[in-house]
Design a protein around this motif. Sequence first.
Motif, PDB file in Angstrom:
ATOM      1  N   LEU A  38      18.871   4.540  -5.446  1.00 58.44           N
ATOM      2  CA  LEU A  38      19.253   3.781  -4.112  1.00 58.44           C
ATOM      3  C   LEU A  38      20.699   3.973  -3.817  1.00 58.44           C
ATOM      4  N   ALA A  64      17.294  -4.595  -0.270  1.00 60.86           N
ATOM      5  CA  ALA A  64      17.354  -3.680  -1.402  1.00 60.86           C
ATOM      6  C   ALA A  64      15.857  -4.245  -2.432  1.00 60.86           C
ATOM      7  N   LEU A  68      12.616  -1.730  -2.886  1.00 63.00           N
ATOM      8  CA  LEU A  68      12.125  -1.308  -4.162  1.00 63.00           C
ATOM      9  C   LEU A  68      10.800  -1.963  -4.471  1.00 63.00           C
TER      10      LEU A  68
END
Length: 407
Positions: A38, A64, A68
């Motif tokens: 990332l 994020a 994910l």
Amino acid sequence: MLLMNTDLTADTRPSVACVSGRRVVDVLSRLDVRSVLLDNPTPLDLACQVDVPLDVDLDDWDAAEAALRWLHAGRPLDAVFSVYDAHLPLASYLAARLGTRGLDLQAALACHDKIRMRMVLTSGGVRVPDHLPAADPADAAAAAQRLGMPAVPVVVKKATGSGGRGSMLCRNPEDVARAVELFGPGALLVERAVEGPEYAVQSITSDGRTEVVGILAQHVGPGPRQAETGYDFPSGLGPERESEVASFVTRALAVLGFDHAVSHTQVRLTADGPVLINVAARPPGGQLCAATERVSGIDLTRAAAEIALGMPVTRGTPTATRVLYRCVTSENPGTAWYDLDGIDAPAVTLDVEPGDSVRSVDDPDGGSYGRIVVYGDDPAELESRYRAIFESLRLHVEPDHQQVMLP
């Protein structure tokens, strides 16, 4: 940008996500793992080395997590980690939210916030400097006075981030005002300066069990920033004092809640025993990773990935019993000049080009601009090699032609 192998069921390798990670991508490529990186944005060269490069705003934790979690649903991750101070809290948050291995979130948050760290350590009976928080920087002067200034010096630190560059030794109210101006808005920590030699302690913690793999004597320069100017291994401590420092750090990490991580801890040794200065839940910077590997056989960056995944830490054979590590600094600001012809390249790392400007070691924004590191088994030989390398570099700083400072 998101690239991924569509045949997920065929890939049975352990799967790990790293939040930013130039330092760790090479390690992941040598491990038999499926790697997710990332970053924002993901550098093209790194994107080509990992299985899944994922561009995401690292300041947007919800985004994020969503990105994910989508990957995790299709091919479960086994761990999330980072080796960068700024991204440790996010990595631990993602690990906690996804239910994977990673550094305990409370430990990551404590390492990110020096005020929080001291509160946790104090409550657990671990000795830290006498300190006061200054949520408003305008309160720093009053905090310094309450801690005994001007009779005793204090250290003013940014509460979060910045590492050593967010710390300033202050001997009078004018120094405190300068630190407040330099650090800008944001919470500050004001603490009484601790007298005594400083040590850098490298350790690995897996499933809550900590092993200290190296203790180095740490040298600091003059001036308000007290920049790191070098390290020595062995530390020079006798077995009893070294054991005391190792036990102290092990206990401190347990109090902070360390479960799965490597760490770099700074300790001052006073007449009354060790005092903890800082804990970083990551491998050390500069050449300390390489130095630690040479004397312990453990690559701390690789260990960080292996610990995150629950793998045994790879242990190589130590190749040296001593390290002489010196930072390149200058007594005065100016233009740096040097000559690398004929120099043993692996021993020298310079962060500036000939003709670049450098600040003095005692400047609040100054510090080192290179490192000379030599390894071996004989102290006299190491000192001789270091001197020969330094003299061959012909390092000097213009316009005053002041020779760079030797620790």
